[in-house]
Enzyme design. Structure first.
Site, PDB file in Angstrom:
ATOM      1  N   GLU A   5      60.471 -33.515   7.263  1.00 26.10           N
ATOM      2  CA  GLU A   5      59.651 -34.795   7.353  1.00 26.10           C
ATOM      3  C   GLU A   5      58.254 -34.390   7.637  1.00 26.10           C
ATOM      4  O   GLU A   5      57.141 -34.368   7.023  1.00 26.10           O
ATOM      5  CB  GLU A   5      60.482 -35.758   7.436  1.00 26.10           C
ATOM      6  CG  GLU A   5      59.287 -37.040   8.044  1.00 26.10           C
ATOM      7  CD  GLU A   5      58.204 -37.399   6.138  1.00 26.10           C
ATOM      8  OE1 GLU A   5      58.725 -36.993   5.592  1.00 26.10           O
ATOM      9  OE2 GLU A   5      57.495 -38.236   6.587  1.00 26.10           O
ATOM     10  N   ARG A  12      44.538 -44.733  -4.139  1.00 25.67           N
ATOM     11  CA  ARG A  12      45.742 -43.897  -5.966  1.00 25.67           C
ATOM     12  C   ARG A  12      44.796 -42.746  -6.370  1.00 25.67           C
ATOM     13  O   ARG A  12      45.605 -42.272  -7.569  1.00 25.67           O
ATOM     14  CB  ARG A  12      45.742 -44.835  -6.793  1.00 25.67           C
ATOM     15  CG  ARG A  12      45.832 -46.656  -6.105  1.00 25.67           C
ATOM     16  CD  ARG A  12      46.462 -47.576  -7.213  1.00 25.67           C
ATOM     17  NE  ARG A  12      47.006 -47.339  -8.015  1.00 25.67           N
ATOM     18  CZ  ARG A  12      48.615 -46.899  -8.251  1.00 25.67           C
ATOM     19  NH1 ARG A  12      48.811 -48.003  -7.211  1.00 25.67           N
ATOM     20  NH2 ARG A  12      48.833 -47.015  -9.959  1.00 25.67           N
ATOM     21  N   LYS A  16      54.545 -33.573   6.455  1.00 26.16           N
ATOM     22  CA  LYS A  16      53.784 -34.482   6.796  1.00 26.16           C
ATOM     23  C   LYS A  16      52.036 -33.510   6.979  1.00 26.16           C
ATOM     24  O   LYS A  16      50.429 -33.789   7.130  1.00 26.16           O
ATOM     25  CB  LYS A  16      53.600 -35.158   8.300  1.00 26.16           C
ATOM     26  CG  LYS A  16      54.631 -36.854   8.131  1.00 26.16           C
ATOM     27  CD  LYS A  16      54.018 -37.560   7.676  1.00 26.16           C
ATOM     28  CE  LYS A  16      53.519 -37.550   5.613  1.00 26.16           C
ATOM     29  NZ  LYS A  16      55.273 -38.448   4.978  1.00 26.16           N
ATOM     30  N   CYS A  60      45.971 -43.118 -10.598  1.00 31.70           N
ATOM     31  CA  CYS A  60      44.624 -44.124 -10.636  1.00 31.70           C
ATOM     32  C   CYS A  60      44.567 -45.827 -10.175  1.00 31.70           C
ATOM     33  O   CYS A  60      45.521 -46.407 -10.615  1.00 31.70           O
ATOM     34  CB  CYS A  60      44.189 -43.307 -11.991  1.00 31.70           C
ATOM     35  SG  CYS A  60      43.652 -41.778 -12.472  1.00 31.70           S
ATOM     36  N   TRP A  87      42.719 -39.246 -10.171  1.00 31.18           N
ATOM     37  CA  TRP A  87      43.102 -38.475  -9.496  1.00 31.18           C
ATOM     38  C   TRP A  87      43.866 -38.536 -11.114  1.00 31.18           C
ATOM     39  O   TRP A  87      44.085 -38.362 -12.082  1.00 31.18           O
ATOM     40  CB  TRP A  87      44.580 -39.125  -9.280  1.00 31.18           C
ATOM     41  CG  TRP A  87      45.827 -37.762  -8.715  1.00 31.18           C
ATOM     42  CD1 TRP A  87      44.948 -38.079  -6.735  1.00 31.18           C
ATOM     43  CD2 TRP A  87      46.206 -37.372  -9.187  1.00 31.18           C
ATOM     44  NE1 TRP A  87      45.536 -36.530  -7.149  1.00 31.18           N
ATOM     45  CE2 TRP A  87      47.134 -35.828  -8.181  1.00 31.18           C
ATOM     46  CE3 TRP A  87      46.865 -37.493 -10.446  1.00 31.18           C
ATOM     47  CZ2 TRP A  87      47.754 -35.489  -8.381  1.00 31.18           C
ATOM     48  CZ3 TRP A  87      47.838 -36.400 -10.403  1.00 31.18           C
ATOM     49  CH2 TRP A  87      48.236 -35.039  -9.820  1.00 31.18           C
ATOM     50  N   GLU A 113      50.596 -32.019   3.846  1.00 31.68           N
ATOM     51  CA  GLU A 113      49.621 -32.370   2.889  1.00 31.68           C
ATOM     52  C   GLU A 113      48.405 -32.769   4.263  1.00 31.68           C
ATOM     53  O   GLU A 113      47.450 -33.343   3.057  1.00 31.68           O
ATOM     54  CB  GLU A 113      50.072 -34.279   3.186  1.00 31.68           C
ATOM     55  CG  GLU A 113      51.753 -34.735   2.316  1.00 31.68           C
ATOM     56  CD  GLU A 113      51.931 -35.946   2.388  1.00 31.68           C
ATOM     57  OE1 GLU A 113      51.730 -36.329   1.315  1.00 31.68           O
ATOM     58  OE2 GLU A 113      52.658 -36.006   3.417  1.00 31.68           O
ATOM     59  N   LYS A 134      48.156 -41.508  -3.754  1.00 28.43           N
ATOM     60  CA  LYS A 134      49.535 -42.201  -2.622  1.00 28.43           C
ATOM     61  C   LYS A 134      51.139 -42.116  -3.877  1.00 28.43           C
ATOM     62  O   LYS A 134      51.826 -42.879  -3.579  1.00 28.43           O
ATOM     63  CB  LYS A 134      48.904 -44.073  -2.720  1.00 28.43           C
ATOM     64  CG  LYS A 134      49.961 -44.605  -1.474  1.00 28.43           C
ATOM     65  CD  LYS A 134      50.191 -44.190  -0.353  1.00 28.43           C
ATOM     66  CE  LYS A 134      51.612 -45.067   0.114  1.00 28.43           C
ATOM     67  NZ  LYS A 134      51.513 -44.091   1.455  1.00 28.43           N
ATOM     68  N   ASN A 151      45.471 -45.642 -16.823  1.00 29.83           N
ATOM     69  CA  ASN A 151      46.392 -45.392 -15.359  1.00 29.83           C
ATOM     70  C   ASN A 151      47.120 -45.002 -15.593  1.00 29.83           C
ATOM     71  O   ASN A 151      48.200 -45.965 -16.927  1.00 29.83           O
ATOM     72  CB  ASN A 151      46.486 -45.983 -14.521  1.00 29.83           C
ATOM     73  CG  ASN A 151      48.043 -45.397 -13.296  1.00 29.83           C
ATOM     74  OD1 ASN A 151      47.488 -44.572 -13.231  1.00 29.83           O
ATOM     75  ND2 ASN A 151      47.966 -46.453 -12.761  1.00 29.83           N
ATOM     76  N   GLY A 152      47.755 -43.444 -15.940  1.00 31.28           N
ATOM     77  CA  GLY A 152      48.698 -43.427 -16.671  1.00 31.28           C
ATOM     78  C   GLY A 152      48.304 -41.488 -17.782  1.00 31.28           C
ATOM     79  O   GLY A 152      47.217 -41.175 -17.563  1.00 31.28           O
ATOM     80  N   HIS A 205      68.541 -14.802   7.884  1.00 34.38           N
ATOM     81  CA  HIS A 205      68.758 -14.975   7.385  1.00 34.38           C
ATOM     82  C   HIS A 205      67.595 -14.475   6.404  1.00 34.38           C
ATOM     83  O   HIS A 205      67.399 -14.166   4.451  1.00 34.38           O
ATOM     84  CB  HIS A 205      69.575 -15.847   6.565  1.00 34.38           C
ATOM     85  CG  HIS A 205      70.693 -15.790   6.826  1.00 34.38           C
ATOM     86  ND1 HIS A 205      71.454 -15.327   6.543  1.00 34.38           N
ATOM     87  CD2 HIS A 205      71.532 -16.570   7.543  1.00 34.38           C
ATOM     88  CE1 HIS A 205      73.216 -15.583   7.537  1.00 34.38           C
ATOM     89  NE2 HIS A 205      72.431 -16.574   7.910  1.00 34.38           N
TER      90      HIS A 205
HETATM   91  C1  AGP Z   1      54.624 -38.582   1.491  1.00 40.32           C
HETATM   92  O1  AGP Z   1      53.478 -38.750   2.597  1.00 40.32           O
HETATM   93  C2  AGP Z   1      54.382 -38.859   0.226  1.00 40.32           C
HETATM   94  N1  AGP Z   1      52.640 -38.873  -0.019  1.00 40.32           N
HETATM   95  C3  AGP Z   1      55.058 -37.933  -1.247  1.00 40.32           C
HETATM   96  O2  AGP Z   1      55.778 -37.623  -0.926  1.00 40.32           O
HETATM   97  C4  AGP Z   1      55.836 -39.385  -1.274  1.00 40.32           C
HETATM   98  O3  AGP Z   1      56.711 -39.698  -0.268  1.00 40.32           O
HETATM   99  C5  AGP Z   1      56.354 -39.584  -2.667  1.00 40.32           C
HETATM  100  O4  AGP Z   1      55.402 -38.658  -3.722  1.00 40.32           O
HETATM  101  C6  AGP Z   1      57.035 -40.669  -2.655  1.00 40.32           C
HETATM  102  O5  AGP Z   1      56.489 -41.668  -3.392  1.00 40.32           O
HETATM  103  P1  AGP Z   1      57.428 -42.764  -3.374  1.00 40.32           P
HETATM  104  O6  AGP Z   1      57.827 -43.401  -1.855  1.00 40.32           O
HETATM  105  O7  AGP Z   1      56.102 -44.567  -2.912  1.00 40.32           O
HETATM  106  O8  AGP Z   1      58.383 -43.573  -4.626  1.00 40.32           O
END
Ligand code: AGP
Length: 608
Positions: free
Chosen positions: A481, A27, A485, A2, A74, A488, A603, A100-101, A504
């Site tokens: 990766e 966030r 992407k 958050c 969030w 997401e 994020k 936040n937390g 397999h």
């Molecule tokens: C990346 O596109 C993601 N949003 C997510 O996987 C991110 O890489 C992961 O949460 C780790 O975050 P950090 O690098 O801030 O630790």
């Protein structure tokens, strides 16, 4: 997870809070709210939905005030809704809290507070904080907050205002980020620097357990024992533009295009006048290195994918066994870690809860800890012995791109340095790899210079239900990766798989028209990849391959080929990920998705 902002000063607070929150929306963005002290009362306005919903609601009324707190959420406890949005209040509405937390013991506290006559409105854990402060409040807000946090278990950054203390903003942090902005006749709190940049570049980083009491003219910081502490002001030197879109449609696109420069920024400070790597920030002597018998790299999501490439590079160049693990699993598998283990935590934000917990577990077991992070002063950077900063600049889009590329560069630099120090890498090979590494910004620029085929493919392929990424060796890691992407930001189901594993099981899912992205950059695996492409083509797949410029015969097998410039096999991930990022981006745009703020994501993940 958050975003929090708070202000005390002489200016109208509502625009300051809204502007600050707009910089923190990355966030979390399922609801937003503000609490303002005005006319001897605390006024709360909050709405489900993006910040724009709140902005619209506030545009129709004028709430004056020069003290306030704001929040963008969030959801963890309780669905996104008006009532679950922050700020939360005590029963009489005199005290307002943003958080936040996660408060882990909130159920127990809630039951007790209900017995004490407090009326709860929301399903959140945060609301207990407002009622707790109320329970302990006898005119002294600082004391009431101090007594309250003694009862809290979990992670929190909290901002509090109260009707009875119109000249004070109180905040406290433990395991969730919070910084203090220092102004003239005004002071701020925020979860992250971009929220403050319009007003000040002078900030204090708070330590765990710190409480800060802001007035217009003064900032007092008390440590976890209630003792006043003096801290150094940190001056932020970023260009404000670094945290703005700068003409691009989305932050993600801007950040993809910033990658050539991000590679340079991460490389340049580590290359000395003689053209050798100088990792001044990592203090490992040759003797210490000789005692290290294992390296463990731990991270989440994209950073984990960079860690996989790190494993490849370190094993290749430094001949040290490396395990790469997802942070959320690491501490639950009783890992073999001791004083001869070098532990590398990779994290863009430096605040990911799982990565932090893994780091603490490794430290408890005696490992030497290095953090590879993008955020100066972040929790992870502060808890590691040595910190290697990835100088990607602020990354705002939820989907990580430029941070990933700089994590890769960091992995290669560490691997080459260890290899040379250990004598497992000849100086000739070291020079050759380093020279090539230094040429990559230009080659990345070349890829970004012509993206027409990627756009064309995205326009044709955006309607897929499911996409598969295949590759071998480091190409498999890059495929993972690329797949992440796509998931997401476009919400298309996708899966990355080592190409040799297809037969397999997963090949059963390939049918007429299934999109398969084949990353095929490795010379020694090239023929095998061609066979894998043929296997999926035989089942009707439409294949887009990523290959190096000289591998043109792949055109006979794949439907379309996205070429990357020629480079040595060991370094291809830095280039081959770029077309995958762009493809994911343009597919998401074609589907009309909100690229920078994908649903259900935030994020930085500061909860387990
Ligand atoms: C990346 O596109 C993601 N949003 C997510 O996987 C991110 O890489 C992961 O949460 C780790 O975050 P950090 O690098 O801030 O630790």
């Amino acid at each position: 997870m958050c975003g929090i902002v708070g202000y005390i000063g002489k200016q109208e607070v509502v625009p300051i809070l809204l502007e600050g929150l707009s910089k923190l929306e990355y966030r979390g963005y399922d609801s937003a709210g503000v609490a303002i002290y005005n006319n001897n009362k605390v006024t709360v306005r909050k709405n489900k939905g993006r910040l724009s919903v709140l902005e619209k609601a506030l545009s129709t009324e004028k709430i004056n005030g020069t003290l306030g707190i704001g929040h963008t959420r969030w959801a963890t406890h309780g669905e996104p809704s008006d009532v679950n949005a922050h700020p939360h209040e005590n029963t009489s509405g005199d005290i307002a809290v943003v958080h936040n937390g996660i408060i882990e013991n909130y159920m127990k506290l809630k039951d007790w507070l209900i017995e004490e006559g407090k009326e709860f409105k929301s399903d959140t854990d945060t609301e207990v904080i407002a009622h707790l402060i109320d329970y302990y409040f006898d005119g002294d807000l600082v004391l009431a907050v101090q007594k309250s946090i003694e009862k809290l278990e979990g992670a929190y950054a909290i901002g509090v205002i109260s009707k009875s203390n119109p000249d004070q903003l109180v905040a406290v942090r433990k395991d969730s980020p919070l910084i203090v902005g220092v102004g003239e006749g005004e002071n701020f709190i925020a979860s992250d620097i971009p929220a403050l940049l319009k007003h000040t570049r002078d900030v204090y980083f708070l330590d765990d357990g710190d409480m800060v009491i802001l007035t217009q003219e003064n900032i007092r910081i008390l440590n976890e024992f209630g003792k006043e502490v003096k801290k150094e002001i940190f001056n932020v030197t970023w260009d404000v533009k670094a945290a703005e879109k700068g003409g691009y449609q989305h932050f993600m696109l801007k950040e993809i295009h910033e990658q050539p420069n991000a590679i340079k920024e991460t490389l340049s400070p580590r290359i000395d006048a003689d053209g050798n790597i100088d990792l001044a920030e990592i203090n490992i002597t040759k003797e210490e290195l000789s005692e290290i018998n294992k390296i463990v790299i731990v991270a989440c999501g994209t950073a984990y994918h960079a860690g996989l490439v790190g494993k490849y590079a370190i094993e290749k160049f430094a001949k040290i066994p490396v395990e790469t693990d997802v942070a959320s699993e690491f501490r639950y598998r009783d890992p073999f870690i001791d004083k001869n283990t070098l532990f590398i935590a990779v994290s863009q934000s430096g605040e990911t809860a799982d990565t932090l917990a893994a780091l603490r577990e490794a430290r408890r077991r005696g490992a030497k800890i290095i953090a590879v992070t993008n955020v100066v002063g972040s929790r992870i950077s502060r808890e590691a012995e040595d910190v290697f900063y990835t100088w990607a600049g602020p990354e705002i889009a939820v989907a990580s791109t430029k941070a990933y590329i700089t994590q890769l560069v960091s992995m290669y630099l560490i691997a080459l340095d260890l290899g040379l120090k250990k004598g497992t890498l000849t100086k000739e090979k070291y020079d050759e790899v380093l020279k090539e590494l230094r040429s990559l910004p230009e080659k990345a620029e070349q890829i970004l210079g012509d993206i027409s085929l990627i756009q064309e493919l995205a326009d044709k392929q955006f309607n897929n239900q499911s996409v598969f990424y295949i590759g071998r060796g480091i190409d498999d890691y890059v495929g993972r990766e690329g797949s992440l992407k796509l998931k997401e930001i476009s919400y298309i189901h996708s899966e990355a798989i080592a190409a040799g594993e297809l037969k397999h099981g997963t090949i059963a899912l390939i049918e007429e028209g299934t999109l398969v992205i084949a990353v095929a950059t490795q010379e020694h695996l090239y023929e095998k990849m061609l066979s894998n492409i043929k296997e999926v083509k035989a089942r009707g797949a439409y294949v887009i391959a990523i290959a190096k410029e000289n591998q043109v015969e792949i055109e006979k097998t794949a439907d379309k080929v996205l070429y990357i410039p020629e480079t040595m096999d060991e370094l291809t991930p830095i280039l081959s990920v770029i077309p995958l990022q762009l493809l994911a981006y343009y597919i998401a745009v074609a589907r009309g998705c909100d690229v920078d703020k994908p649903k259900n994501l935030a994020k930085s993940v500061t909860v387990e």
